[in-house]
Enzyme design. Structure first.
Site, PDB file in Angstrom:
ATOM      1  CG  ASP A 163      43.410  42.514  45.982  1.00 16.59           C
ATOM      2  OD1 ASP A 163      43.712  42.767  44.999  1.00 16.59           O
ATOM      3  OD2 ASP A 163      42.121  42.304  46.414  1.00 16.59           O
ATOM      4  CG  HIS A 164      43.164  46.484  44.605  1.00 18.33           C
ATOM      5  ND1 HIS A 164      42.725  45.412  44.149  1.00 18.33           N
ATOM      6  CD2 HIS A 164      43.955  47.412  42.912  1.00 18.33           C
ATOM      7  CE1 HIS A 164      42.229  45.215  42.953  1.00 18.33           C
ATOM      8  NE2 HIS A 164      42.512  46.503  42.299  1.00 18.33           N
TER       9      HIS A 164
ATOM     10  CD  GLU B 115      43.034  48.022  38.349  1.00 14.51           C
ATOM     11  OE1 GLU B 115      43.168  47.820  39.539  1.00 14.51           O
ATOM     12  OE2 GLU B 115      41.735  48.830  38.461  1.00 14.51           O
TER      13      GLU B 115
ATOM     14  CG  ASP C 110      37.139  41.152  49.510  1.00 17.27           C
ATOM     15  OD1 ASP C 110      37.185  40.528  50.643  1.00 17.27           O
ATOM     16  OD2 ASP C 110      37.625  42.224  49.168  1.00 17.27           O
ATOM     17  CB  THR C 111      31.858  41.703  47.520  1.00 18.50           C
ATOM     18  OG1 THR C 111      32.851  42.919  46.993  1.00 18.50           O
ATOM     19  CG2 THR C 111      30.729  42.885  47.928  1.00 18.50           C
TER      20      THR C 111
ATOM     21  CG  HIS D  60      37.257  47.926  42.856  1.00 17.26           C
ATOM     22  ND1 HIS D  60      38.217  46.540  42.764  1.00 17.26           N
ATOM     23  CD2 HIS D  60      38.260  48.324  42.391  1.00 17.26           C
ATOM     24  CE1 HIS D  60      38.847  46.111  42.661  1.00 17.26           C
ATOM     25  NE2 HIS D  60      38.558  47.475  41.500  1.00 17.26           N
TER      26      HIS D  60
ATOM     27  CG  HIS E 237      40.997  44.013  39.593  1.00 21.08           C
ATOM     28  ND1 HIS E 237      42.054  44.748  39.566  1.00 21.08           N
ATOM     29  CD2 HIS E 237      42.170  42.521  39.075  1.00 21.08           C
ATOM     30  CE1 HIS E 237      43.392  44.561  40.183  1.00 21.08           C
ATOM     31  NE2 HIS E 237      43.218  43.285  39.287  1.00 21.08           N
TER      32      HIS E 237
ATOM     33  CD  GLU F 167      27.773  57.861  42.886  1.00 19.88           C
ATOM     34  OE1 GLU F 167      26.350  57.452  43.155  1.00 19.88           O
ATOM     35  OE2 GLU F 167      27.807  58.191  43.673  1.00 19.88           O
TER      36      GLU F 167
ATOM     37  CG  ASN G 200      41.103  40.515  42.183  1.00 17.34           C
ATOM     38  OD1 ASN G 200      41.260  39.143  42.287  1.00 17.34           O
ATOM     39  ND2 ASN G 200      41.340  41.346  42.300  1.00 17.34           N
TER      40      ASN G 200
HETATM   41 ZN   LIG Z   1      41.650  47.177  40.390  1.00 15.55          ZN
END
Ligand SMILES: [Zn+2]
Length: 358
Positions: free
Chosen positions: A108-109, A173, A288-289, A225, A264, A181, A286
């Site tokens: 990954d990244h 990328e 993950d979280t 992300h 992503h 925010e 992707n």
């Molecule tokens: Zn990324």
């Protein structure tokens, strides 16, 4: 015809990765890339892919790789991250075939400051290639999106030259996958920072294709992300179609979707947006979280249900002398974490149309 008619089970490299990604793009589905940090999470991801009869991408982050090697090891010079990634790769290669699914093994990244990690993995690929005529991994990701565009593309091209000799695929990328925010301008107006421009995608394509066609592009289309409150992010998947159209015109090709796109920051996305992105040539998303949460939730639910059996080694509601070993054995509560993660990976597969594909 299914995926197993064109590629074998186990770890895929080179032409088999090309075939799989082309197949996914043609058939309008994408493959989840599940971030794994241990043999336990790798096995859970493989189990889910087996159960839904689908290919899978397993990916290791720099931090996840260091964790795999053990947090007690020093990560000076990215040593633990290199060892952990290699160890995880060998684990996947050892067990994947028995799960009966094709697997793309990916890192990954990797930002500029982490390049020693990248170099270390490529060294391992080259060593493996000498013996097996294929690299240890299927693909690696270089994230130089924080660098100036020309530098990003030039460095990707240099690395792709080294990787192409082993038929490794490069994921790159371009544009910033943000973490904005509340209250940002979400009117859908193109914005250079959060929304990659078609010209940028073409610049990447034009340079990299001179070296190899084994590359994927993570373009920013408003994705973020990590987690955020629902409704705070405005995804614009239609931009991916604009990129495909632009590159197709430049190439003068009939091919409708010349690019393999990667998604992503998909956590919490609306299903419709995911479907739309996939229809425009996203072949990898992707995850993950959401699987991290699932793994934890499995443990939490186990604890809540068995609380009275988990306070002492001996003694529970059934008697003062009753042993609790079968509750605190890691094979029991970690298994519940795995089961919960298996379910979440299956859900990701369903969201991406990646079911019954073998
Ligand atoms: Zn990324």
């Amino acid at each position: 015809m299914g995926v197993l008619d064109i590629v074998p089970t186990g770890v895929l490299t080179g032409d088999n990765v090309r075939k799989l990604f082309n197949y996914a793009r043609e058939h309008g589905f994408a493959i989840p890339a599940v971030n794994c940090t241990s043999s336990s999470t790798i096995n859970a991801a493989l189990e889910a892919a087996r159960d839904v009869k689908a290919p899978l991408i397993i990916q290791l982050s720099q931090g996840g790789s260091a964790f795999y090697a053990g947090k007690g090891l020093s990560n000076d010079g990215q040593r633990a991250s290199i060892l952990g990634a290699v160890a995880a790769a060998h684990h996947v290669r050892t067990v994947a075939k028995d799960y009966g699914v094709p697997v793309v093994l990916h890192s990954d990244h990797c930002a500029k400051k982490l390049l020693p990690w990248f170099d270390g993995m490529l060294d391992a690929d080259e060593e493996y290639f000498k013996v097996h005529n294929e690299p240890l991994f299927s693909s690696h990701m270089l994230d130089l999106s924080e660098e100036p565009k020309d530098e990003n593309i030039a460095l990707c091209k240099t690395y792709l030259q080294r990787m192409a000799k082993m038929n490794l695929l490069l994921e790159m990328e371009i544009g910033i996958t943000g973490g904005e925010e509340d209250g940002v301008d979400n009117t859908g107006v193109d914005n250079n920072r959060l929304y990659t421009q078609p010209e940028d995608v073409w610049d990447v394509y034009r340079e990299l294709i001179q070296v190899s066609d084994l590359f994927t592009i993570a373009a920013a289309f408003g994705n973020v992300h990590g987690v955020y409150k629902p409704g705070n992010v405005k995804l614009s998947p239609h931009l991916l179609k604009k990129h495909q159209d632009y590159v197709r015109e430049k190439l003068g090709t009939q091919q409708e979707k010349p690019i393999w796109f990667v998604f992503h920051g998909g956590s919490g996305s609306v299903k419709k947006e995911i479907e739309e992105a996939v229809s425009y040539g996203v072949i990898k998303m992707n995850v993950d979280t959401d699987t991290q949460w699932a793994y934890w939730e499995g443990i939490r639910n186990f604890y809540e249900a068995k609380k009275d059996y988990l306070q002492t080694q001996v003694g529970n509601p059934e008697g003062e002398d009753k042993p609790n070993k079968k509750y605190y054995d890691p094979r029991v509560f970690i298994r519940d974490a795995e089961k919960s993660m298996v379910n979440r990976v299956k859900e990701a597969c369903r969201d991406l149309g990646n079911v019954n594909r073998l």
